[in-house]
Motif scaffolding. Structure first.
Motif, PDB file in Angstrom:
ATOM      1  N   PHE A 250      67.229  30.362  65.927  1.00  0.00           N
ATOM      2  CA  PHE A 250      67.379  29.055  65.958  1.00  0.00           C
ATOM      3  C   PHE A 250      66.285  28.175  66.318  1.00  0.00           C
TER       4      PHE A 250
ATOM      5  N   PRO B 275      70.776  34.602  65.936  1.00  0.00           N
ATOM      6  CA  PRO B 275      70.680  33.258  66.748  1.00  0.00           C
ATOM      7  C   PRO B 275      69.330  33.125  67.517  1.00  0.00           C
TER       8      PRO B 275
ATOM      9  N   VAL C 163      73.988  27.934  70.279  1.00  0.00           N
ATOM     10  CA  VAL C 163      74.321  29.085  69.416  1.00  0.00           C
ATOM     11  C   VAL C 163      75.290  29.999  70.182  1.00  0.00           C
TER      12      VAL C 163
ATOM     13  N   THR D 262      70.177  35.282  60.140  1.00  0.00           N
ATOM     14  CA  THR D 262      71.307  35.040  60.867  1.00  0.00           C
ATOM     15  C   THR D 262      71.255  35.242  62.226  1.00  0.00           C
TER      16      THR D 262
ATOM     17  N   LYS E 152      73.530  38.582  69.011  1.00  0.00           N
ATOM     18  CA  LYS E 152      73.415  39.098  67.606  1.00  0.00           C
ATOM     19  C   LYS E 152      74.631  40.226  67.627  1.00  0.00           C
TER      20      LYS E 152
ATOM     21  N   SER F  31      75.450  36.559  62.652  1.00  0.00           N
ATOM     22  CA  SER F  31      76.351  35.579  63.273  1.00  0.00           C
ATOM     23  C   SER F  31      76.987  34.959  61.908  1.00  0.00           C
TER      24      SER F  31
ATOM     25  N   LYS G 254      70.666  30.840  60.861  1.00  0.00           N
ATOM     26  CA  LYS G 254      70.353  30.330  62.051  1.00  0.00           C
ATOM     27  C   LYS G 254      68.775  29.663  62.032  1.00  0.00           C
TER      28      LYS G 254
ATOM     29  N   GLY H 188      72.570  33.886  72.827  1.00  0.00           N
ATOM     30  CA  GLY H 188      72.309  33.939  71.535  1.00  0.00           C
ATOM     31  C   GLY H 188      72.410  35.338  70.887  1.00  0.00           C
TER      32      GLY H 188
ATOM     33  N   SER I 189      69.903  27.814  73.770  1.00  0.00           N
ATOM     34  CA  SER I 189      71.159  28.569  73.859  1.00  0.00           C
ATOM     35  C   SER I 189      72.430  27.789  73.710  1.00  0.00           C
TER      36      SER I 189
END
Length: 241
Positions: free
Chosen positions: A50, A47, A162, A45, A186, A73, A77, A184, A159
Motif C-alpha cells: 500500500f 496490503p 489497510v 492486492t 494477506k 485483499s 493496494k 496489513g 497499517s
C-alpha cells in the motif's frame, strides 16, 4: 483501447515515457520493485505494498487475466504499476476478466513500455525514492512540483489504512486458537493457518494485548504490513487511546 502516452518521473529527476495502463490519471508513491515471475494479482492486492508504485521486473503482465480466487485483499493496494509489456487480453480459461478492466474498476494508474531492467538497476543503485506516474499531465516541471509534496515513506504509518476495522473469526472450531493482529494481512496467511487446523481471530491493528488475551489463544501472530517498519503502531505502545 487506443494507446495513450504516460510519464514516470522519479524524485531524482529520472524520467521514462511509455503507454498508459489502467485508469487515466496521476498517482504518487514510493517506488519499489518485485521480481516474481507469476502471481501478479496476488502481488497487486497485497496490503504490504500500500502506498508504493510497483515495478514488475518480469517482462509480461496481464497475459493470464484476473480471477476472484487470486486476491490477497478486496482491492488493488499498490499505488501504481510500472511494467515492460502489458497485455489487455488474456488466455486463461479460469480467468474472470482482463487486468486492464480490473485496474480501471479500482482506479489504478500505470505505465508500460518502460525499460524495467534499467529502472530496477537504477533503484538498486540510488535507493528508495518517491515517484509519480501520469497519463494526463506530461509537463515534467509540473510533475516534479507535485512530487515534492509527497511525504517520504520514512516515518509513515500506513497499517491503519489497510487493517480490518472489526475483529472476525476464520476456521471456527479449530483445535488451536491463534490471535492474529492485522497490520496489513494477506488472506493467504490466515488461510494457511486454517488449513492446518487453527481457529484464527483477526484483530484490528490498534487492539491491545489485553484485548487479545480475552480470546484465550494458544498463540499470537503479527502480520506484515505497509509503511515504515520503524514506526510502531499504537497497540504496541499500549493499545487503543
Amino acid at each position: 483501447m487506443e494507446e495513450q502516452k504516460a510519464v514516470l518521473l522519479l524524485d531524482d529527476g529520472t524520467a521514462f515515457t511509455g503507454q498508459r495502463v489502467g485508469a487515466i490519471g496521476t498517482t504518487t508513491g514510493e517506488i519499489a520493485f518485485n521480481t516474481g515471475m507469476t502471481g501478479y494479482q496476488e502481488i497487486f492486492t497485497d496490503p504490504s505494498y500500500f502506498g508504493q508504485i510497483l515495478v514488475m521486473a518480469t517482462s509480461h503482465i496481464g497475459n493470464y487475466g484476473t480471477s476472484v480466487e487470486d486476491v490477497e485483499s478486496e482491492h488493488v493496494k499498490i499505488a501504481g504499476l510500472v511494467c515492460k509489456k502489458f497485455s489487455k487480453t488474456y488466455s486463461r480459461a479460469a480467468a474472470d476478466d482482463s487486468l486492464q478492466n480490473y485496474f480501471e474498476r479500482d482506479g489504478l494508474v500505470g505505465i508500460s513500455e518502460v525499460d524495467t531492467r534499467a529502472l530496477v538497476r537504477h533503484i538498486r543503485d540510488k535507493g528508495a525514492m518517491n515517484a509519480i506516474i501520469s497519463s494526463e499531465i506530461f509537463d515534467h516541471e509540473k510533475l516534479a512540483g507535485m512530487l515534492k509534496e509527497v511525504p517520504s515513506m520514512q516515518g509513515l504509518e500506513l497499517s491503519s489504512k489497510v487493517s480490518t476495522k472489526e475483529p472476525y473469526v476464520l476456521g471456527e472450531g479449530g483445535d488451536i486458537r491463534v490471535a492474529l493482529l492485522d497490520l496489513g494481512l494477506k488472506k493467504n496467511i490466515a488461510r494457511c493457518l486454517v488449513d492446518r487446523g487453527c481457529e484464527v481471530k483477526v484483530f484490528p491493528m490498534d487492539t491491545s494485548f489485553e484485548e487479545m488475551q480475552q480470546y484465550e489463544p494458544h498463540g499470537y501472530m503479527l502480520s506484515n504490513g505497509p509503511g515504515d517498519p520503524a514506526v510502531r503502531p499504537r497497540e504496541l505502545r499500549g493499545g487503543r487511546s
